[in-house]
Design an enzyme around this catalytic site. Structure first.
Site, PDB file in Angstrom:
ATOM      1  N   ASP A   1      -0.217  -1.084   2.917  1.00  0.00           N
ATOM      2  CA  ASP A   1      -0.187  -1.538   1.522  1.00  0.00           C
ATOM      3  C   ASP A   1       1.194  -2.066   1.144  1.00  0.00           C
ATOM      4  O   ASP A   1       1.841  -1.596   0.201  1.00  0.00           O
ATOM      5  CB  ASP A   1      -0.662  -0.436   0.562  1.00  0.00           C
ATOM      6  CG  ASP A   1      -2.184  -0.351   0.504  1.00  0.00           C
ATOM      7  OD1 ASP A   1      -2.858  -0.904   1.398  1.00  0.00           O
ATOM      8  OD2 ASP A   1      -2.720   0.284  -0.425  1.00  0.00           O
TER       9      ASP A   1
ATOM     10  N   ARG B   1     -14.160   5.408  -4.555  1.00  0.00           N
ATOM     11  CA  ARG B   1     -13.633   4.066  -4.311  1.00  0.00           C
ATOM     12  C   ARG B   1     -14.720   3.091  -3.850  1.00  0.00           C
ATOM     13  O   ARG B   1     -14.501   1.879  -3.836  1.00  0.00           O
ATOM     14  CB  ARG B   1     -12.551   4.105  -3.231  1.00  0.00           C
ATOM     15  CG  ARG B   1     -11.301   4.890  -3.585  1.00  0.00           C
ATOM     16  CD  ARG B   1     -10.327   4.797  -2.430  1.00  0.00           C
ATOM     17  NE  ARG B   1      -9.158   5.645  -2.537  1.00  0.00           N
ATOM     18  CZ  ARG B   1      -7.978   5.263  -3.036  1.00  0.00           C
ATOM     19  NH1 ARG B   1      -7.825   4.047  -3.518  1.00  0.00           N
ATOM     20  NH2 ARG B   1      -6.955   6.099  -3.049  1.00  0.00           N
TER      21      ARG B   1
ATOM     22  N   HIS C   1       3.479  -2.039  -2.158  1.00  0.00           N
ATOM     23  CA  HIS C   1       2.795  -2.929  -3.104  1.00  0.00           C
ATOM     24  C   HIS C   1       3.691  -3.978  -3.751  1.00  0.00           C
ATOM     25  O   HIS C   1       3.676  -4.150  -4.973  1.00  0.00           O
ATOM     26  CB  HIS C   1       2.085  -2.104  -4.187  1.00  0.00           C
ATOM     27  CG  HIS C   1       0.790  -1.518  -3.718  1.00  0.00           C
ATOM     28  ND1 HIS C   1      -0.261  -2.292  -3.275  1.00  0.00           N
ATOM     29  CD2 HIS C   1       0.372  -0.241  -3.599  1.00  0.00           C
ATOM     30  CE1 HIS C   1      -1.265  -1.512  -2.901  1.00  0.00           C
ATOM     31  NE2 HIS C   1      -0.902  -0.249  -3.085  1.00  0.00           N
TER      32      HIS C   1
ATOM     33  N   ASP D   1       0.248  -6.880  -2.802  1.00  0.00           N
ATOM     34  CA  ASP D   1      -0.630  -6.771  -3.986  1.00  0.00           C
ATOM     35  C   ASP D   1       0.002  -5.940  -5.107  1.00  0.00           C
ATOM     36  O   ASP D   1       0.751  -5.001  -4.877  1.00  0.00           O
ATOM     37  CB  ASP D   1      -2.006  -6.189  -3.641  1.00  0.00           C
ATOM     38  CG  ASP D   1      -2.912  -7.191  -2.935  1.00  0.00           C
ATOM     39  OD1 ASP D   1      -2.652  -8.399  -3.051  1.00  0.00           O
ATOM     40  OD2 ASP D   1      -3.872  -6.763  -2.279  1.00  0.00           O
ATOM     41  N   ARG D   2      -0.355  -6.334  -6.319  1.00  0.00           N
ATOM     42  CA  ARG D   2       0.014  -5.646  -7.549  1.00  0.00           C
ATOM     43  C   ARG D   2       1.458  -5.879  -7.985  1.00  0.00           C
ATOM     44  O   ARG D   2       1.700  -6.140  -9.142  1.00  0.00           O
ATOM     45  CB  ARG D   2      -0.291  -4.144  -7.486  1.00  0.00           C
ATOM     46  CG  ARG D   2      -1.789  -3.849  -7.376  1.00  0.00           C
ATOM     47  CD  ARG D   2      -2.139  -2.527  -8.043  1.00  0.00           C
ATOM     48  NE  ARG D   2      -3.562  -2.414  -8.302  1.00  0.00           N
ATOM     49  CZ  ARG D   2      -4.425  -1.747  -7.552  1.00  0.00           C
ATOM     50  NH1 ARG D   2      -4.001  -1.145  -6.469  1.00  0.00           N
ATOM     51  NH2 ARG D   2      -5.695  -1.687  -7.877  1.00  0.00           N
TER      52      ARG D   2
ATOM     53  N   HIS E   1      -1.839   5.846   0.314  1.00  0.00           N
ATOM     54  CA  HIS E   1      -3.116   5.416  -0.292  1.00  0.00           C
ATOM     55  C   HIS E   1      -3.387   5.953  -1.699  1.00  0.00           C
ATOM     56  O   HIS E   1      -4.195   5.382  -2.421  1.00  0.00           O
ATOM     57  CB  HIS E   1      -4.259   5.801   0.654  1.00  0.00           C
ATOM     58  CG  HIS E   1      -5.591   5.148   0.375  1.00  0.00           C
ATOM     59  ND1 HIS E   1      -5.723   3.820   0.048  1.00  0.00           N
ATOM     60  CD2 HIS E   1      -6.859   5.645   0.411  1.00  0.00           C
ATOM     61  CE1 HIS E   1      -7.014   3.543  -0.107  1.00  0.00           C
ATOM     62  NE2 HIS E   1      -7.714   4.623   0.117  1.00  0.00           N
TER      63      HIS E   1
ATOM     64  N   HIS F   1      -3.145   5.191   7.046  1.00  0.00           N
ATOM     65  CA  HIS F   1      -3.017   4.813   5.640  1.00  0.00           C
ATOM     66  C   HIS F   1      -3.884   5.683   4.723  1.00  0.00           C
ATOM     67  O   HIS F   1      -3.417   6.235   3.737  1.00  0.00           O
ATOM     68  CB  HIS F   1      -3.382   3.339   5.420  1.00  0.00           C
ATOM     69  CG  HIS F   1      -3.297   2.959   3.970  1.00  0.00           C
ATOM     70  ND1 HIS F   1      -2.091   2.839   3.318  1.00  0.00           N
ATOM     71  CD2 HIS F   1      -4.256   2.735   3.033  1.00  0.00           C
ATOM     72  CE1 HIS F   1      -2.323   2.545   2.039  1.00  0.00           C
ATOM     73  NE2 HIS F   1      -3.624   2.482   1.854  1.00  0.00           N
TER      74      HIS F   1
ATOM     75  N   ASN G   1      -5.411  -0.599   3.363  1.00  0.00           N
ATOM     76  CA  ASN G   1      -6.639  -1.270   2.905  1.00  0.00           C
ATOM     77  C   ASN G   1      -6.344  -2.589   2.181  1.00  0.00           C
ATOM     78  O   ASN G   1      -7.209  -3.462   2.091  1.00  0.00           O
ATOM     79  CB  ASN G   1      -7.481  -0.347   2.017  1.00  0.00           C
ATOM     80  CG  ASN G   1      -6.758   0.074   0.758  1.00  0.00           C
ATOM     81  OD1 ASN G   1      -5.652   0.619   0.810  1.00  0.00           O
ATOM     82  ND2 ASN G   1      -7.354  -0.170  -0.392  1.00  0.00           N
ATOM     83  N   HIS G   2      -5.107  -2.761   1.683  1.00  0.00           N
ATOM     84  CA  HIS G   2      -4.767  -4.034   1.030  1.00  0.00           C
ATOM     85  C   HIS G   2      -4.375  -5.132   2.022  1.00  0.00           C
ATOM     86  O   HIS G   2      -4.240  -6.284   1.619  1.00  0.00           O
ATOM     87  CB  HIS G   2      -3.651  -3.832   0.002  1.00  0.00           C
ATOM     88  CG  HIS G   2      -4.169  -3.327  -1.310  1.00  0.00           C
ATOM     89  ND1 HIS G   2      -4.417  -4.135  -2.394  1.00  0.00           N
ATOM     90  CD2 HIS G   2      -4.517  -2.080  -1.695  1.00  0.00           C
ATOM     91  CE1 HIS G   2      -4.888  -3.413  -3.397  1.00  0.00           C
ATOM     92  NE2 HIS G   2      -4.960  -2.161  -2.998  1.00  0.00           N
TER      93      HIS G   2
ATOM     94  N   ASP H   1       2.859   3.553   0.365  1.00  0.00           N
ATOM     95  CA  ASP H   1       2.600   2.240  -0.242  1.00  0.00           C
ATOM     96  C   ASP H   1       3.861   1.653  -0.888  1.00  0.00           C
ATOM     97  O   ASP H   1       4.633   2.365  -1.529  1.00  0.00           O
ATOM     98  CB  ASP H   1       1.531   2.366  -1.330  1.00  0.00           C
ATOM     99  CG  ASP H   1       0.174   2.796  -0.789  1.00  0.00           C
ATOM    100  OD1 ASP H   1       0.128   3.498   0.232  1.00  0.00           O
ATOM    101  OD2 ASP H   1      -0.842   2.450  -1.431  1.00  0.00           O
TER     102      ASP H   1
END
Length: 304
Positions: A79, A208, A53, A82-83, A235, A161, A111-112, A51
């Site tokens: 990923d 989750r 991010h 995001d964030r 992940h 992932h 998943n993002h 990831d």
């Protein structure tokens, strides 16, 4: 210098390209990604990354430690967004490198990489703030639907992932999934992007709310059935950057140091040489003086 090379240089400086350029880049990327398999073949040597991010300046540290693309072959396990503060620049740089060096860099879906998740965790708002409209978010999320679900290195190392799925026992079952869609809430495609390994036997419910927990016996069966040596996945935040499990038949690689700018973790990349020998490289977050300031909200068009 071609337009694409200029855009790459611009993005390497963490400067955004125009909305029109983003659209053209996504059009070119779609032509490349649509040809890739759900289990995309990758040759060694290659460097595996977890990831990111949107932590653009930490990704620059990753490229310092692992060397720039195309000198090094890369596989990013999703990923990208995001964030962090720089999801736009992070994803567009990786996408531009993919278009420029399609055989040197592989991007698989996390998943993002989803419309629903990015509307909650920052990428949507960032696109709106930096471009003044949702168009760039729309172009990028359309590309997410074309990203491969997994990759396989030299027929021996499976990269995904999240993890495994009770609906899938063979790689051929992954190959026939229709991936060109928003990540579903359940089923095989969802599980590949959401599941986590755990010290249990068999399958368990994931905290989750999507995907499953899977134990060492599941990994052992999957690897034996598919003649694999190792599963690489991302992940999950790993404070030490990477974590082998189940007698080294699975490893989690995490590549976002000081995650969310506060977790205090280190990050890792995993280098495979041409003989699939492994070398983990640990790196820390970029120093404060090497970081840009997150862009302030531009004035909406109607004030200009």
């Amino acid at each position: 210098m071609s337009d694409l090379d200029r855009q790459i240089e611009q993005l390497r400086r963490c400067e955004i390209i125009t909305e029109r350029e983003v659209r053209a880049l996504c059009d070119k990327a779609r032509e490349i990604l649509v040809e890739e398999s759900n289990v995309q073949r990758v040759d060694a040597p290659v460097t595996i990354c977890g990831d990111i991010h949107g932590q653009f300046y930490d990704m620059k540290e990753l490229f310092k430690v692992g060397d720039d693309c195309p000198q090094t072959n890369y596989l990013f396990m999703g990923d990208f967004v995001d964030r962090g503060f720089f999801s736009v620049e992070t994803f567009l740089l990786l996408l531009a490198l993919k278009v420029r060096y399609p055989d040197r860099i592989t991007l698989i879906r996390g998943n993002h990489e989803s419309r629903q998740i990015t509307q909650v965790y920052g990428f949507y708002d960032e696109c709106l703030r930096k471009f003044g409209s949702v168009n760039v978010w729309r172009y990028c999320t359309e590309i997410f639907d074309y990203l491969s679900l997994s990759a396989i290195i030299e027929d021996k190392i499976f990269c995904v992932h999240g993890g495994l799925s009770p609906s899938i026992s063979t790689l051929d079952q992954i190959r026939i999934i229709n991936r060109q869609q928003e990540v579903p809430h359940e089923g095989a495609m969802c599980d590949l992007l959401w599941s986590d390994p755990e010290d249990i036997d068999g399958w368990g419910l994931s905290p989750r709310g999507a995907g499953y927990l899977f134990g060492g016996d599941i990994v052992s069966n999957f690897n034996r059935t598919n003649n694999l040596e190792l599963i690489c996945r991302a992940h999950q935040l790993i404070m030490e950057g990477y974590k082998p499990m189940f007698n080294d038949t699975l490893v989690t690689v995490w590549s976002a140091p000081n995650y969310c700018y506060r977790c205090g973790n280190v990050a890792a990349i995993l280098q495979f040489d041409e003989n699939l020998n492994r070398n983990y490289k640990i790196f820390e977050a970029a120093p404060q003086d090497a970081r840009g300031i997150p862009a302030k909200r531009p004035q909406p068009d109607y004030f200009l």
